[in-house]
Design a protein around this motif. Structure first.
Motif, PDB file in Angstrom:
ATOM      1  N   HIS A  58     -56.188  79.974   3.964  1.00  0.00           N
ATOM      2  CA  HIS A  58     -56.292  79.255   5.424  1.00  0.00           C
ATOM      3  C   HIS A  58     -55.654  79.782   6.408  1.00  0.00           C
ATOM      4  O   HIS A  58     -54.430  80.080   6.336  1.00  0.00           O
ATOM      5  N   ILE A  59     -56.059  79.657   7.642  1.00  0.00           N
ATOM      6  CA  ILE A  59     -55.313  80.168   8.748  1.00  0.00           C
ATOM      7  C   ILE A  59     -53.980  79.459   8.973  1.00  0.00           C
ATOM      8  O   ILE A  59     -52.890  79.907   9.318  1.00  0.00           O
ATOM      9  N   SER A  60     -54.026  78.100   8.639  1.00  0.00           N
ATOM     10  CA  SER A  60     -52.569  77.473   8.650  1.00  0.00           C
ATOM     11  C   SER A  60     -51.546  78.189   7.873  1.00  0.00           C
ATOM     12  O   SER A  60     -50.478  78.341   8.433  1.00  0.00           O
ATOM     13  N   ALA A 107     -46.866  74.751   2.652  1.00  0.00           N
ATOM     14  CA  ALA A 107     -47.385  74.206   1.415  1.00  0.00           C
ATOM     15  C   ALA A 107     -48.964  74.262   1.707  1.00  0.00           C
ATOM     16  O   ALA A 107     -49.645  73.571   0.984  1.00  0.00           O
ATOM     17  N   THR A 108     -49.581  74.626   2.987  1.00  0.00           N
ATOM     18  CA  THR A 108     -50.782  74.737   3.214  1.00  0.00           C
ATOM     19  C   THR A 108     -51.039  76.136   2.470  1.00  0.00           C
ATOM     20  O   THR A 108     -50.599  76.987   2.820  1.00  0.00           O
ATOM     21  N   PRO A 109     -52.578  76.206   2.001  1.00  0.00           N
ATOM     22  CA  PRO A 109     -52.789  77.516   1.473  1.00  0.00           C
ATOM     23  C   PRO A 109     -52.928  78.769   2.366  1.00  0.00           C
ATOM     24  O   PRO A 109     -53.307  78.276   3.666  1.00  0.00           O
ATOM     25  N   ASP A 130     -40.570  79.198   3.463  1.00  0.00           N
ATOM     26  CA  ASP A 130     -40.260  78.272   2.277  1.00  0.00           C
ATOM     27  C   ASP A 130     -41.686  77.862   1.711  1.00  0.00           C
ATOM     28  O   ASP A 130     -42.167  76.933   2.193  1.00  0.00           O
ATOM     29  N   LEU A 131     -41.921  78.528   0.821  1.00  0.00           N
ATOM     30  CA  LEU A 131     -43.346  78.703   0.055  1.00  0.00           C
ATOM     31  C   LEU A 131     -43.450  77.760  -1.163  1.00  0.00           C
ATOM     32  O   LEU A 131     -42.567  77.912  -2.010  1.00  0.00           O
ATOM     33  N   TYR A 132     -44.680  76.978  -1.036  1.00  0.00           N
ATOM     34  CA  TYR A 132     -44.958  76.295  -2.231  1.00  0.00           C
ATOM     35  C   TYR A 132     -46.217  76.324  -2.521  1.00  0.00           C
ATOM     36  O   TYR A 132     -47.139  76.574  -1.493  1.00  0.00           O
ATOM     37  N   GLU A 133     -46.618  76.606  -3.855  1.00  0.00           N
ATOM     38  CA  GLU A 133     -47.843  76.744  -4.300  1.00  0.00           C
ATOM     39  C   GLU A 133     -48.721  75.576  -4.099  1.00  0.00           C
ATOM     40  O   GLU A 133     -49.849  75.685  -3.818  1.00  0.00           O
ATOM     41  N   LYS A 134     -47.934  74.281  -4.374  1.00  0.00           N
ATOM     42  CA  LYS A 134     -48.715  72.958  -3.914  1.00  0.00           C
ATOM     43  C   LYS A 134     -47.632  72.283  -3.271  1.00  0.00           C
ATOM     44  O   LYS A 134     -46.319  72.224  -3.380  1.00  0.00           O
ATOM     45  N   PHE A 135     -48.254  71.255  -2.440  1.00  0.00           N
ATOM     46  CA  PHE A 135     -47.252  70.440  -1.646  1.00  0.00           C
ATOM     47  C   PHE A 135     -46.669  69.542  -2.379  1.00  0.00           C
ATOM     48  O   PHE A 135     -47.127  68.954  -3.464  1.00  0.00           O
ATOM     49  N   ASP A 136     -45.402  69.471  -2.393  1.00  0.00           N
ATOM     50  CA  ASP A 136     -44.504  68.599  -3.133  1.00  0.00           C
ATOM     51  C   ASP A 136     -43.788  67.866  -2.255  1.00  0.00           C
ATOM     52  O   ASP A 136     -42.924  68.176  -1.509  1.00  0.00           O
ATOM     53  N   ALA A 137     -44.391  66.544  -2.052  1.00  0.00           N
ATOM     54  CA  ALA A 137     -43.821  65.444  -0.988  1.00  0.00           C
ATOM     55  C   ALA A 137     -42.299  65.259  -1.173  1.00  0.00           C
ATOM     56  O   ALA A 137     -41.632  65.034  -0.146  1.00  0.00           O
ATOM     57  N   ALA A 172     -61.106  92.055  -0.657  1.00  0.00           N
ATOM     58  CA  ALA A 172     -61.090  90.499  -0.793  1.00  0.00           C
ATOM     59  C   ALA A 172     -59.734  90.046  -1.582  1.00  0.00           C
ATOM     60  O   ALA A 172     -59.539  90.664  -2.690  1.00  0.00           O
ATOM     61  N   ILE A 173     -59.182  88.899  -1.378  1.00  0.00           N
ATOM     62  CA  ILE A 173     -58.018  88.514  -1.884  1.00  0.00           C
ATOM     63  C   ILE A 173     -58.041  87.041  -2.475  1.00  0.00           C
ATOM     64  O   ILE A 173     -58.483  86.556  -1.632  1.00  0.00           O
ATOM     65  N   LEU A 174     -57.834  86.934  -3.868  1.00  0.00           N
ATOM     66  CA  LEU A 174     -58.130  85.536  -4.260  1.00  0.00           C
ATOM     67  C   LEU A 174     -56.892  85.035  -5.087  1.00  0.00           C
ATOM     68  O   LEU A 174     -56.658  85.837  -6.021  1.00  0.00           O
ATOM     69  N   GLY A 175     -56.152  84.205  -4.724  1.00  0.00           N
ATOM     70  CA  GLY A 175     -54.862  83.908  -5.346  1.00  0.00           C
ATOM     71  C   GLY A 175     -54.453  82.356  -4.980  1.00  0.00           C
ATOM     72  O   GLY A 175     -54.991  81.746  -4.032  1.00  0.00           O
ATOM     73  N   TYR A 176     -53.412  81.985  -5.584  1.00  0.00           N
ATOM     74  CA  TYR A 176     -52.476  80.871  -5.353  1.00  0.00           C
ATOM     75  C   TYR A 176     -51.376  81.186  -4.140  1.00  0.00           C
ATOM     76  O   TYR A 176     -51.150  82.639  -4.249  1.00  0.00           O
ATOM     77  N   SER A 177     -50.957  80.272  -3.707  1.00  0.00           N
ATOM     78  CA  SER A 177     -50.044  80.614  -2.684  1.00  0.00           C
ATOM     79  C   SER A 177     -48.569  80.933  -3.270  1.00  0.00           C
ATOM     80  O   SER A 177     -47.772  80.008  -3.214  1.00  0.00           O
ATOM     81  N   THR A 178     -48.249  82.141  -3.684  1.00  0.00           N
ATOM     82  CA  THR A 178     -47.109  82.409  -4.502  1.00  0.00           C
ATOM     83  C   THR A 178     -46.402  83.706  -3.829  1.00  0.00           C
ATOM     84  O   THR A 178     -46.996  84.239  -2.912  1.00  0.00           O
TER      85      THR A 178
END
Lengths: 479, 479
Positions: free
Chosen positions: B193-195, B188-190, B211-218, B56-62
């Motif tokens: 999730h499959i997205s 910038a979607t987690p 181009d990866l973001y941990e959180k969406f930055d508008a 199992a893997i648990l983390g932020y989008s980094t």
């Protein structure tokens, strides 16, 4: 077994209004081609053609041929794609070996075919329509096409190309070349060859326009490349040379939309690659064969001018290795793996395995450099490539052997400015016979491009200790 | 069973120097990511993680998470992708149900997980390296990821997503959106999730930059879209709304290189689509779910402004039908077919069939118009039935969204003695407005029975990790 949507139906559903085909000033959308193919499928059914049976198809690369092929796809027929340059005897062998139930022929070939059930394209077009259920799903493992390739035995082998083979080939090529909604591929290589046929499968899977020519027209091709009317073209050395001549004479350069010339069917002279470079026209050398439903390796567009002379790296789903090589640069037989590799042959070779431990042994010699790029050094032992057509010495030798005056025969290729190579023959005779008689004999039994341009009567052929013919030493007899 | 090349190995072989990943000002080529993932695979092995087991893997989008995922791919691990917004109890259920042998966690979650074998990402990075054989071939049918989805049962189900599922999804999307060598996808979607995860599989199969973001930055997203730094972005209604606000404020328009916003996770308000159009920014609505490893249907780029509100047509390998519908426009349950459909669940639902006669019943309601375009009417679970009339929350929300003072809106059903259910609404406002005004506004635009019986102005709406509105939790706002 995996199923996928009927390509024709799905493509017409997804992009009905997109341009699918251009031919002699006419144009068809995917919806139009779908409708016409469906109507032809009904007519074929009325003519007695049963779904999922095997038919042979003989024609020129015309819109009519495309429609017959698409109608055959709808009926999930196994299509034996006959080479229209074959002699009557060669055609007969393929018809017998494949046991095709029906032969569909362009009018112009109606008299060339002897078969119990021959339908000309016009016969089909004029027929009534029968009810038919078109399956919306196809099986991945179903045989879509059968193409004959001679190999070293003298007897051509019918290679099965499945739905999955064609699909994997098209998808892998897109991952290499990219994909744009307004792509158009100029196809002037014969559709009965995998090079031409694979343009049709790409068209259906990508939603891409095919700009089709019955014969290669260097002027039209050059103008289309310069104007951006086409973005891709398949060439062999011969047609590329003619294309370059026209572009240079007319002072044309490739349009910025133009992606690349895909160059197959044997090596391309370095000088051509350099001339193309100065016309901003990338030439991507590719390595493929009938058994792999087109490309196994291809240069990437951004490497066209970096790795001149290489056939590139494997496409995404494929792998290659050099048999026996222990380090980069070592030559050996090229072995191939991937979802594009044929599952096997039909007819007299039906029992023959195509792979060993999962690898297809190509018979071609090459090496892989330290960056992973394939360089093809020599084709299948003695293969002669003339104007993009493969010629196997064994087949010509077999024909010469069958002449009552001939004791031994050996055939090899001779370098030719126009064709790349042409076949020449050496015979040892046991009875009096003239070269003209032998020449005439070959013309009856062989496709014109296979008939030796010169036949020499000699005292003995070069053989090794095991009495094996040394074809590579044949040219020495001329000196 | 078909085998294909290890994506990481093949991609690093084919395009080693191409940019693979950007994150927080850093950048990695495919070769670099391959090397780092290989090293991490050796370290994981030293930590006792066995190949082809379930973790199992648990983390932020980094970038670190991406490397852990790629190392896990090398070891052919089945990855249970844990949602980082779950409660401790919800996490425990998924760990128990999946029987993951090891949990790999970002330090920041180390205290959230109770399991006999927990390794933080740092533990892995600091470990020694063990010898490991990385397979150059993967099996199509191997499970690559497991993602839990709630559905209507209350107990989340662990959905298996195979190598083939992910591959088919990526390839089909490329046939729809096209493919360019310099594509870059803003994610910038987690990733859990499959997205988000499907952006990684696309990157490896296409050779595309993420181009990866941990959180969406508008602001960052708007600038990247306007400058051509990215060509694609995945959004949901909420993030699209924020993106539009910034672009309008900053007077930015999409760069000519920009292909599209891929909009999933529920319906997008019409007003957003129209605003995007005036910024030359195509928004392609898509319909997908965890069980289909991302998109089943998607609008085509050239139709973004023609079929506003539609989720498009099936991607090339897929098919949909509306259960029970006999003609275009009839609503019913959306059924799905294709190589992207999960073969099944794990754990307590392992025995449950996912398809019936080859079709996945989505539980969602939609219709297909006369041109073959899917319109998703609503997720079945959210359907409100009032006095025998069907009410779809999305429609009411769309009306509220179109009010200038409304930032977000959520609608659900409330039990009612007389009508069975009545709709109630919750709104987040960006300007002063009274409930009475909003009520009056709805009355103007909706049939009487659809007008919310109560409207509540709140600070925030309940959303899941993918920012998808959780309508079922709306009533909790009343307590």
């Amino acid at each position: 077994m995996e199923q996928i949507p009927n390509w024709l139906m799905q493509r017409a559903h997804l992009t009905p209004q997109r341009e699918a085909l251009r031919f002699e000033g006419n144009s068809w959308t995917f919806q139009q081609l779908y409708d016409e193919a469906l109507q032809l499928a009904r007519k074929l059914t009325h003519c007695g053609v049963q779904q999922q049976t095997r038919v042979a198809i003989l024609g020129y690369s015309t819109a009519q041929l495309v429609q017959i092929i698409y109608a055959s796809m709808h009926l999930q027929l196994e299509m034996v794609m006959l080479n229209n340059r074959l002699s009557a005897e060669e055609l007969q062998y393929q018809l017998d070996d494949s046991e095709a139930t029906v032969v569909l022929v362009d009018e112009r070939f109606a008299s060339s075919v002897v078969h119990s059930s021959v339908l000309t394209f016009s016969d089909v077009e004029q027929a009534d329509e029968a009810d038919v259920h078109i399956s919306p799903l196809w099986h991945h493992d179903a045989t879509m096409t059968i193409m004959y390739t001679s190999g070293t035995t003298g007897y051509p082998k019918g290679v099965r190309q499945t739905v999955r083979n064609h699909e994997a080939s098209a998808l892998a090529s897109a991952l290499n070349l990219g994909l744009r909604h307004d792509d158009a591929w100029l196809c002037a290589t014969p559709i009965f060859h995998i090079s031409g046929f694979s343009t049709l499968t790409k068209s259906l899977i990508y939603g891409m326009t095919v700009d089709l020519y019955e014969k290669f027209d260097a002027t039209a091709a050059a103008k289309s490349i310069a104007s951006g009317r086409v973005t891709m073209i398949s060439v062999v050395a011969l047609t590329l040379g003619r294309l370059l001549n026209v572009m240079e004479e007319e002072r044309l350069v490739a349009h910025s939309r133009f992606v690349a010339c895909l160059a197959g069917g044997g090596p391309i002279p370095h000088a051509y690659l350099q001339r193309a470079q100065s016309l901003h026209m990338p030439v991507l050398q590719t390595y493929g064969m009938t058994e792999t439903s087109s490309q196994t390796t291809t240069l990437q567009a951004d490497e066209a001018f970096v790795k001149l002379g290489s056939a590139g790296k494997p496409l995404f789903f494929n792998a290659i290795r050099i048999d026996g090589a222990t380090k980069p640069g070592e030559e050996g037989e090229i072995c191939i793996q991937g979802p594009h590799v044929t599952p096997g042959y039909i007819g007299r070779f039906a029992e023959r395995q195509t792979t060993t431990d999962g690898w297809l042994y190509s018979g071609d010699i090459g090496y892989i450099d330290e960056d992973g790029y394939l360089f093809v050094v020599d084709r299948r032992a003695d293969l002669i490539i003339s104007g993009g057509e493969n010629i196997y010495p064994a087949q010509i030798e077999s024909v010469l052997h069958s002449h009552p005056a001939v004791l031994e025969a050996g055939v090899c290729g001779l370098a030719d400015v126009l064709w790349g190579q042409v076949p020449i023959a050496f015979v040892v005779v046991k009875e009096d016979v003239t070269v003209e008689e032998l020449h005439e004999y070959c013309k009856q039994k062989l496709a014109k491009y296979k008939v030796p341009t010169a036949i020499y009567i000699v005292d003995a052929l070069p053989r090794n200790g095991a009495n094996k013919l040394l074809r590579r030493e044949l040219p020495d007899l001329l000196s």
